[in-house]
Structure formats: C-alpha cells, structure tokens
Design a protein around this motif. Structure first.
Motif, PDB file in Angstrom:
ATOM      1  N   ARG A   1       0.874  -1.180   0.000  1.00  0.00           N
ATOM      2  CA  ARG A   1       0.000   0.000   0.000  1.00  0.00           C
ATOM      3  C   ARG A   1       0.897   1.212   0.000  1.00  0.00           C
ATOM      4  O   ARG A   1       1.553   1.497   0.995  1.00  0.00           O
ATOM      5  CB  ARG A   1      -0.875   0.013   1.244  1.00  0.00           C
ATOM      6  CG  ARG A   1      -1.890  -1.088   1.207  1.00  0.00           C
ATOM      7  CD  ARG A   1      -2.868  -0.915   2.316  1.00  0.00           C
ATOM      8  NE  ARG A   1      -3.589  -2.167   2.479  1.00  0.00           N
ATOM      9  CZ  ARG A   1      -4.472  -2.383   3.413  1.00  0.00           C
ATOM     10  NH1 ARG A   1      -4.762  -1.425   4.286  1.00  0.00           N
ATOM     11  NH2 ARG A   1      -5.080  -3.534   3.501  1.00  0.00           N
TER      12      ARG A   1
ATOM     13  N   GLN B   1       2.481  -0.884   4.236  1.00  0.00           N
ATOM     14  CA  GLN B   1       2.308  -2.268   4.654  1.00  0.00           C
ATOM     15  C   GLN B   1       2.002  -3.071   3.396  1.00  0.00           C
ATOM     16  O   GLN B   1       1.582  -2.528   2.388  1.00  0.00           O
ATOM     17  CB  GLN B   1       1.162  -2.401   5.660  1.00  0.00           C
ATOM     18  CG  GLN B   1      -0.203  -2.070   5.083  1.00  0.00           C
ATOM     19  CD  GLN B   1      -1.226  -1.708   6.153  1.00  0.00           C
ATOM     20  OE1 GLN B   1      -1.360  -0.548   6.499  1.00  0.00           O
ATOM     21  NE2 GLN B   1      -1.939  -2.698   6.648  1.00  0.00           N
TER      22      GLN B   1
ATOM     23  N   SER C   1      -0.538  -7.093   6.768  1.00  0.00           N
ATOM     24  CA  SER C   1      -0.812  -6.675   8.132  1.00  0.00           C
ATOM     25  C   SER C   1       0.436  -6.100   8.792  1.00  0.00           C
ATOM     26  O   SER C   1       1.510  -6.707   8.758  1.00  0.00           O
ATOM     27  CB  SER C   1      -1.301  -7.892   8.929  1.00  0.00           C
ATOM     28  OG  SER C   1      -0.965  -7.788  10.287  1.00  0.00           O
TER      29      SER C   1
ATOM     30  N   VAL D   1       0.869  -5.772  11.955  1.00  0.00           N
ATOM     31  CA  VAL D   1       1.195  -6.618  13.117  1.00  0.00           C
ATOM     32  C   VAL D   1       1.962  -7.858  12.667  1.00  0.00           C
ATOM     33  O   VAL D   1       2.960  -8.244  13.290  1.00  0.00           O
ATOM     34  CB  VAL D   1      -0.091  -6.998  13.888  1.00  0.00           C
ATOM     35  CG1 VAL D   1       0.200  -8.052  14.942  1.00  0.00           C
ATOM     36  CG2 VAL D   1      -0.696  -5.750  14.540  1.00  0.00           C
TER      37      VAL D   1
ATOM     38  N   GLU E   1     -10.472  -4.460   5.355  1.00  0.00           N
ATOM     39  CA  GLU E   1      -9.183  -4.637   4.677  1.00  0.00           C
ATOM     40  C   GLU E   1      -8.348  -3.356   4.724  1.00  0.00           C
ATOM     41  O   GLU E   1      -7.137  -3.401   4.869  1.00  0.00           O
ATOM     42  CB  GLU E   1      -9.410  -5.031   3.216  1.00  0.00           C
ATOM     43  CG  GLU E   1      -9.852  -6.469   3.051  1.00  0.00           C
ATOM     44  CD  GLU E   1      -8.735  -7.439   3.403  1.00  0.00           C
ATOM     45  OE1 GLU E   1      -7.662  -7.366   2.775  1.00  0.00           O
ATOM     46  OE2 GLU E   1      -8.933  -8.263   4.311  1.00  0.00           O
TER      47      GLU E   1
ATOM     48  N   LEU F   1      -8.540  -0.961   6.994  1.00  0.00           N
ATOM     49  CA  LEU F   1      -8.113  -0.658   8.359  1.00  0.00           C
ATOM     50  C   LEU F   1      -6.971  -1.593   8.773  1.00  0.00           C
ATOM     51  O   LEU F   1      -5.927  -1.149   9.218  1.00  0.00           O
ATOM     52  CB  LEU F   1      -9.277  -0.811   9.330  1.00  0.00           C
ATOM     53  CG  LEU F   1     -10.395   0.233   9.215  1.00  0.00           C
ATOM     54  CD1 LEU F   1     -11.654  -0.233   9.944  1.00  0.00           C
ATOM     55  CD2 LEU F   1      -9.932   1.573   9.799  1.00  0.00           C
ATOM     56  N   THR F   2      -7.169  -2.870   8.641  1.00  0.00           N
ATOM     57  CA  THR F   2      -6.265  -3.944   9.120  1.00  0.00           C
ATOM     58  C   THR F   2      -5.836  -3.750  10.575  1.00  0.00           C
ATOM     59  O   THR F   2      -5.855  -2.659  11.111  1.00  0.00           O
ATOM     60  CB  THR F   2      -4.999  -4.124   8.251  1.00  0.00           C
ATOM     61  OG1 THR F   2      -4.140  -3.013   8.401  1.00  0.00           O
ATOM     62  CG2 THR F   2      -5.316  -4.390   6.820  1.00  0.00           C
ATOM     63  N   ASP F   3      -5.421  -4.832  11.179  1.00  0.00           N
ATOM     64  CA  ASP F   3      -4.841  -4.812  12.523  1.00  0.00           C
ATOM     65  C   ASP F   3      -5.718  -4.065  13.528  1.00  0.00           C
ATOM     66  O   ASP F   3      -5.272  -3.133  14.197  1.00  0.00           O
ATOM     67  CB  ASP F   3      -3.442  -4.173  12.489  1.00  0.00           C
ATOM     68  CG  ASP F   3      -2.506  -4.889  11.531  1.00  0.00           C
ATOM     69  OD1 ASP F   3      -2.423  -6.120  11.612  1.00  0.00           O
ATOM     70  OD2 ASP F   3      -1.863  -4.205  10.716  1.00  0.00           O
TER      71      ASP F   3
END
Lengths: 375, 132
Positions: free
Chosen positions: A20, A32, A35, A37, B36, B38-40
């Motif tokens: 992204r 990212q 994810s 995390v 998707e 936003l994620t996490d």
C-alpha cells in the motif's frame, strides 16, 4: 498542484506484491503489504526486510572531510575507526535538532578515508544546504571536500531480526556475523559492490545494505526468498514505525524537531561538548542542565484506546505535555506512547492521564525503551 | 447476509433494513473493504443502547494499529441493540464482516438518511475509485 513522488528502485516490486503505497517525504513507499502486526512479528521473531532507499545518502571525501564533519555534527568524527558508524545530530545555532543522522567512516579501495552520511528523507535537502553553508568557516576558510548525494544512485535495504545475519551472509563476501555493532564494511554483493553495516531502527540485531540501484532488485529478491524459509517477510513503514517506537527510538518530525534540543530528547549521549566547535555547541552547554524545558517520556496505557500524535497529557487538571507518537504495541499488547512532558513528571512510574479523544485515559510513565531484545 | 443484498454508506458502513409491520429496523456493520483498509484492529467502541442517532452522526469508533476511524450511523433512529461481545472478538470483522460482525441495530425513526445509501454495485464502484 500535484508533485511527482519519487520511486525507489524497488517501487515496482512493492506495487506488484500488494504494497500500500503512501507519500512519505516525497517518496512513494509501502506502508504495509498485508498486516502491520504480522510484519512487526515477523521482524521480532525471524526477519523483516525494509526498503529504506528513501533515506538520504551523502558521500564526503577530500582532504578536509574529517575536520569539516567534526565542526558540523554533535559527536566527534575525529578518532572514529575505519568502518565505524556513529549516531549523531546536526543542530542549529540555538541547539535545536536539524536532523539525526549516521556518520560512517569508510575507506576506499586505494586506502583513502571517506565519510558517508545517512540523513532522514524529509531533511535531505535541508541538510545538504546546511552543510553547504557550513563549508565556509570564518576561521578555517572553505573546507576542501568532494561531496555528492548518492541517494538515487543506490538503494538501502534494512534486514532486521534474529535471522537477519543468517540470510545476509551468503550474499556478501564478508562475514557479517563478525561485524561489530555500529560498524560497516564494503563488500562485493552478487550484483556489484555493496556496503553492509550492523545498524538498524527496530531494536533487533540486523544490518543495513547499501547497494547500487541497478542491483537492488536482485539483492532484494534473494533476501525475500531467504527470509521466507524462516517465515520472515518484507515489511513496510507501518511496521518500521511500531518497531522503532517499541524500541524507544525517536523519529524526526515527531520526537525530534528544530524546537527540541538533544538533552530534552534523551539524546545527551549523542552530544560531545568538550573541546568542540559546531553550530549550537555553546547553546547546548547552557541547555544541558536546564530543567525548565519538557523532557521526552514514554507511557503505557491501561485501556485499549490508542493515544496519537498531538494528544494532551494531564497531571490532574493541568496540561503538562503532549504525545508525539503513539501506537498499539504488538509485542506488549498494550497502547504505548512517547511525548514531551514537564521534566519532574518524566520519571518512571509517574501516573498521568492522556486525553484520548475527550476521555482521560490513565497512563504510567516507563523507562524507555518499551521493548529490549533478550539476546 | 450477502453483500449484494445490503445498502452502503459513503463511509463504508453496510445496512440491512428489515420491515416489521409499520416499523423498520437497520442492522449495521462495516464492509469487507473497510476491514481490509483498516487492518490490525485493536479497539472498537460501540454506541450505547437507547441512544438517538442521526444519519451521518458518529456513534462509535474503530481503531487499528495505524489509525482511529469514526463509525457513522447510516440511518436516523434509536440504538436498540449492540453486539456486546464484538469488542473482545475483533477477528470476527475479518472472518464474517456481513454476519457475526454486525455492530448495532437501530430502530429507524426517520427515513431521510436511507435515500443517501448506495446499492452494492454503486458501492463497489466507489471502492474501485478509492483504489484498492
């Protein structure tokens, strides 16, 4: 008016692998891939690969290179061993931080000393102009240096995590595991010469590679394949930010600015004042023991809501500081934040409250870093 | 629920409207696209049951590692039920965004906001334009 964003040599790879892309200091960079995390954990548990080619890179050679740098950065450059790297600051006349940088003392194939600076992407032009201005010294005259900006000729890749050295090792003809912390060496990478250094910005062991732009993709793809064996992965700026924040490392534009001096930021170790002459040196001598200025502190919150940049910090009803960076710590599983607060409150275990969008969330002051690796 | 059968707000909430005699009830969640993007996810604040909300009004927040976003009520009415277990099971947003991850149910008191909502095709077009 729209401005064209700069692309690193790995831009196409990022885009084709789900990166992204966001504007970061004029560069289109992956925040990212999937994810944050997962990328954060891959780095803590195995290895994360970061394209940090947007960082500015200057080479400084010539007869006066050493004395010139010695009079512009906060730490002594004279006396640095060959291969040694020093974290240092560039300050203005009032002691405000213009940038935090790495100074590399290197040697070329002919045995001649030269230096490399790695500066923040957002400060690249500013620092270049500042150095150019400092080249002329009222007492010493104009420094005789050869210098150039090699940012776009090269790529910079950070390989971070417990498996980092293992995956970098086969790509270079030097034994990176024997490289000391904060040392670097020129090597032959598969695609050409490269610089390997034992440095990073994640709180993990690892290294950073500077390779010619045209061999960057080849090196990167080899690293990606090697990292996959250990469940390592490419990681974006999002994970880079959560990792550095857990490691208590300041970020320019957030914890560091021209209105903050190094002592406030907890970077006194990066300032040598004795027998030195650099812009801001005299101001810093006076500021060193000034207790009236806010200090950098770290906080852990007890709730789940995350403090963000700009949020106010309270002691009772009194506003005593503000947050400069905050996130949800993937490693500690709690919200964490860094910021500036009245000096007497920047002490471990002090309880404050952070105004998280209208609600005061209790926060405990902790020693930085939030996270320290065990091995 | 099937995403094709739902209505969508510009701010990525989905709405399912159920008619019961003269009354209309809206179930609200956030789209897969939003999850998707936003994620996490780390935190969800639900609206309070009994609260009167207006279409377009912030009635909760959802937070990811990266940023916090407001949840906007797509309809005007009274919050009659919330998915109380959801804040402790945020992975549900990923697993079943149009089912188990419903956020709140609202008894619609004014239909004004409904006209603003998009059907699935229009919403997909918006998502494509936002580039993902």
């Amino acid at each position: 008016m729209t401005t064209q964003l700069a692309h690193t040599p790995l831009f196409d790879w990022h885009v084709s692998h789900g990166g992204r892309m966001v504007d970061f200091a004029g560069w289109s960079m992956p925040v990212q891939y999937a994810s944050i995390v997962a990328e954060h954990r891959a780095t803590r548990n195995a290895v994360g690969l970061f394209d940090v080619s947007h960082m500015g890179r200057f080479l400084i050679a010539g007869p006066d290179a050493q004395t010139f740098l010695d009079r512009v950065v906060t730490r002594r450059v004279t006396g640095m061993k060959t291969g040694q790297i020093r974290y240092a600051l560039v300050t203005n006349k009032s002691g405000g931080i213009l940038d935090d940088i790495l100074v590399y003392h290197l040697v070329d194939p002919d045995g001649k000393d030269f230096y490399q600076l790695v500066v923040n992407a957002g400060n690249r032009q500013k620092i270049w102009d500042w150095l150019d201005k400092q080249r002329t010294c009222p007492t010493a005259g104009t420094a005789n240096i050869d210098w150039r900006d090699i940012t776009t000729d090269t790529a910079m890749i950070a390989v971070q995590g417990p498996r980092a050295l293992e995956i970098v090792r086969p790509l270079f003809d030097v034994d990176v595991a024997r490289l000391r912390y904060y040392y670097g060496v020129e090597s032959k990478s598969s695609g050409g010469a490269g610089l390997v250094s034992r440095t990073g910005y994640t709180g993990e062991d690892g290294c950073e590679l500077i390779v010619p732009a045209d061999s960057a993709l080849e090196v990167w793809e080899k690293l990606v394949a090697a990292a996959a064996q250990f469940d390592g992965a490419a990681a974006g700026l999002g994970a880079r930010d959560t990792l550095r924040l857990e490691a208590g490392m300041p970020l320019y534009g957030h914890e560091l600015s021209e209105d903050i001096n190094p002592f406030q930021a907890g970077l006194g170790y990066a300032v040598d004042l004795e027998d030195r002459a650099f812009p801001g040196r005299d101001a810093l001598l006076a500021l060193r023991d000034d207790t009236s200025l806010p200090r950098r502190a770290g906080w852990i919150l007890s709730g789940k809501r995350v403090p963000r940049e700009g949020y106010d910090v309270f002691d009772g009803e009194e506003r005593v500081g503000h947050v400069t960076s905050g996130t949800f710590s993937p490693t500690l599983d709690v919200p964490i934040a860094c910021g500036y607060v009245r000096q007497d409150l920047a002490v471990a275990d002090t309880q404050v409250a952070i105004d998280v969008r209208g609600r005061r969330e209790p926060a405990r002051t902790v020693e930085l870093p939030f996270y320290r690796r065990t091995t | 629920m099937q995403p094709q059968d739902l209505l969508y707000a510009k701010t990525h909430e989905w709405v399912h409207v159920r008619e019961d005699g003269p009354d209309r009830f809206a179930t609200i969640g956030i789209s897969h696209f939003a999850v998707e993007a936003l994620t996490d996810l780390v935190f969800l604040e639900l609206p309070e049951v009994g609260r009167q909300v207006k279409a377009g009004e912030s009635f909760g927040e959802i937070e990811s590692v990266k940023a916090v976003s407001d949840l906007y009520s797509p309809v005007t009415g009274e919050v009659i039920e919330v998915n109380a277990g959801l804040p402790d099971k945020l992975e549900t947003f990923q697993d079943d965004p149009y089912g188990d991850a419903w956020i709140a149910k609202i008894k619609i008191t004014d239909e004004a906001g409904l006209a603003e909502l998009m059907d699935h095709a229009a919403y997909q077009k918006q998502c494509a334009e936002e580039g993902h």
